[in-house]
Design a protein around this motif. Sequence first.
Motif, mmCIF file in Angstrom:
data_model
loop_
_atom_site.group_PDB
_atom_site.id
_atom_site.type_symbol
_atom_site.label_atom_id
_atom_site.label_comp_id
_atom_site.label_asym_id
_atom_site.label_seq_id
_atom_site.Cartn_x
_atom_site.Cartn_y
_atom_site.Cartn_z
ATOM 1 N N ASN A 50 137.977 114.575 -119.211
ATOM 2 C CA ASN A 50 138.568 115.612 -118.362
ATOM 3 C C ASN A 50 138.628 115.162 -116.906
ATOM 4 O O ASN A 50 138.691 115.985 -115.985
ATOM 5 C CB ASN A 50 137.790 116.936 -118.472
ATOM 6 C CG ASN A 50 136.316 116.765 -118.182
ATOM 7 O OD1 ASN A 50 135.901 115.726 -117.688
ATOM 8 N ND2 ASN A 50 135.525 117.782 -118.475
ATOM 9 N N GLN A 51 138.642 113.844 -116.716
ATOM 10 C CA GLN A 51 138.746 113.281 -115.372
ATOM 11 C C GLN A 51 140.189 112.876 -115.109
ATOM 12 O O GLN A 51 140.763 112.061 -115.823
ATOM 13 C CB GLN A 51 137.810 112.077 -115.232
ATOM 14 C CG GLN A 51 137.810 111.471 -113.836
ATOM 15 C CD GLN A 51 136.731 110.413 -113.693
ATOM 16 O OE1 GLN A 51 135.693 110.494 -114.345
ATOM 17 N NE2 GLN A 51 136.969 109.426 -112.856
ATOM 18 N N SER A 52 140.778 113.462 -114.077
ATOM 19 C CA SER A 52 142.187 113.190 -113.754
ATOM 20 C C SER A 52 142.338 111.834 -113.081
ATOM 21 O O SER A 52 141.402 111.332 -112.436
ATOM 22 C CB SER A 52 142.740 114.281 -112.837
ATOM 23 O OG SER A 52 142.743 115.534 -113.492
ATOM 24 N N PRO A 53 143.523 111.231 -113.210
ATOM 25 C CA PRO A 53 143.769 109.968 -112.498
ATOM 26 C C PRO A 53 143.686 110.145 -110.985
ATOM 27 O O PRO A 53 143.788 111.262 -110.460
ATOM 28 C CB PRO A 53 145.197 109.595 -112.930
ATOM 29 C CG PRO A 53 145.451 110.370 -114.180
ATOM 30 C CD PRO A 53 144.670 111.636 -114.037
ATOM 31 N N VAL A 54 143.503 109.046 -110.318
ATOM 32 C CA VAL A 54 143.472 109.029 -108.850
ATOM 33 C C VAL A 54 144.673 108.228 -108.360
ATOM 34 O O VAL A 54 144.896 107.092 -108.803
ATOM 35 C CB VAL A 54 142.169 108.415 -108.322
ATOM 36 C CG1 VAL A 54 142.207 108.286 -106.802
ATOM 37 C CG2 VAL A 54 140.965 109.249 -108.766
ATOM 38 N N ILE A 55 145.458 108.840 -107.466
ATOM 39 C CA ILE A 55 146.594 108.141 -106.842
ATOM 40 C C ILE A 55 146.155 107.705 -105.450
ATOM 41 O O ILE A 55 145.708 108.519 -104.642
ATOM 42 C CB ILE A 55 147.840 109.032 -106.769
ATOM 43 C CG1 ILE A 55 148.290 109.416 -108.182
ATOM 44 C CG2 ILE A 55 148.973 108.323 -106.027
ATOM 45 C CD1 ILE A 55 149.484 110.355 -108.214
ATOM 46 N N THR A 56 146.275 106.419 -105.191
ATOM 47 C CA THR A 56 145.779 105.841 -103.945
ATOM 48 C C THR A 56 146.934 105.549 -102.991
ATOM 49 O O THR A 56 147.975 105.047 -103.397
ATOM 50 C CB THR A 56 145.000 104.550 -104.232
ATOM 51 O OG1 THR A 56 143.950 104.846 -105.164
ATOM 52 C CG2 THR A 56 144.388 103.975 -102.968
ATOM 53 N N VAL A 57 146.714 105.875 -101.728
ATOM 54 C CA VAL A 57 147.637 105.591 -100.628
ATOM 55 C C VAL A 57 148.995 106.252 -100.888
ATOM 56 O O VAL A 57 150.033 105.581 -100.999
ATOM 57 C CB VAL A 57 147.807 104.080 -100.378
ATOM 58 C CG1 VAL A 57 148.496 103.835 -99.038
ATOM 59 C CG2 VAL A 57 146.468 103.356 -100.410
ATOM 60 N N CYS A 58 148.988 107.569 -101.006
ATOM 61 C CA CYS A 58 150.257 108.288 -101.110
ATOM 62 C C CYS A 58 150.989 108.179 -99.773
ATOM 63 O O CYS A 58 150.380 108.397 -98.708
ATOM 64 C CB CYS A 58 149.991 109.760 -101.450
ATOM 65 S SG CYS A 58 151.454 110.645 -102.001
ATOM 66 N N PRO A 59 152.280 107.809 -99.765
ATOM 67 C CA PRO A 59 152.990 107.602 -98.501
ATOM 68 C C PRO A 59 153.046 108.862 -97.648
ATOM 69 O O PRO A 59 153.014 109.988 -98.148
ATOM 70 C CB PRO A 59 154.396 107.182 -98.957
ATOM 71 C CG PRO A 59 154.208 106.651 -100.338
ATOM 72 C CD PRO A 59 153.103 107.482 -100.941
ATOM 73 N N SER A 60 153.124 108.652 -96.341
ATOM 74 C CA SER A 60 153.399 109.745 -95.409
ATOM 75 C C SER A 60 154.899 110.043 -95.425
ATOM 76 O O SER A 60 155.693 109.307 -96.023
ATOM 77 C CB SER A 60 152.956 109.360 -93.996
ATOM 78 O OG SER A 60 151.571 109.061 -93.962
ATOM 79 N N ASN A 61 155.283 111.140 -94.773
ATOM 80 C CA ASN A 61 156.706 111.485 -94.676
ATOM 81 C C ASN A 61 157.489 110.333 -94.041
ATOM 82 O O ASN A 61 156.996 109.650 -93.137
ATOM 83 C CB ASN A 61 156.904 112.746 -93.852
ATOM 84 C CG ASN A 61 156.390 113.985 -94.564
ATOM 85 O OD1 ASN A 61 156.157 113.969 -95.768
ATOM 86 N ND2 ASN A 61 156.215 115.074 -93.850
#
Length: 217
Positions: free
Chosen positions: A62-73
């Motif tokens: 029940n551990q969700s993935p981690v997204i790293t370094v999501c871009p800024s606008n």
Amino acid sequence: SACTSVVTYSVGSSDNCGISSLVSNPSSGSTFILGATTVNSLATDNSGNTSTCSFTITVIDNQSPVITVCPSNVTVSSNSDNPTTCSQIATWTAPYAHDNCGISSFSGNHNSGDAFSVGTTTVLYTAIDPSNNSTTCGFNVIVIDNTAPIISCSPNITQSTGIGNGNCSLVVTFNVTASDNCSVPAPISNPASGSTFVVGTTNVNSLATDINNNTST
């Protein structure tokens, strides 16, 4: 973290003559992998008589993935590369995803290098693991139209009121046009085409305003 779990449990037994051993496999405190594992327990009394029982330990992710370094606008101008289109290519560094049990899919609804229309577009990246846990990150691509319309004025006009008509003015028509990378309504002229002009020189000023309020005169 790992796609496993350490599980402790308790198995008990009793006998009229006493228990010599009670063994479970896998033992309590073992590391269990994702999914269902059967535990078999064997009790042996002092006379060598045995009994067994079995049960299942199920490990759920029940551990969700981690997204790293999501871009800024990301903000770009529609005229930076191609002043004839009402869009602009936007680029960014794509994020990446990781998960304790691995990633089954990771995708975005737009890709770096896509062309975006003037305005705000939301880009979403979604990571899904094998247990269908998901994580989403988002940012906006903002395309600004700062390309002024191209206005084409009429050349200077000279006309005569005519001889003997008694008028000291004349109705004059002319044509002013405009084009734009996005869209532009017909220019507004003051005085307008079809107005009555008096003898002498009158300056006509024309204004073109595109749909994003850029102007040319």
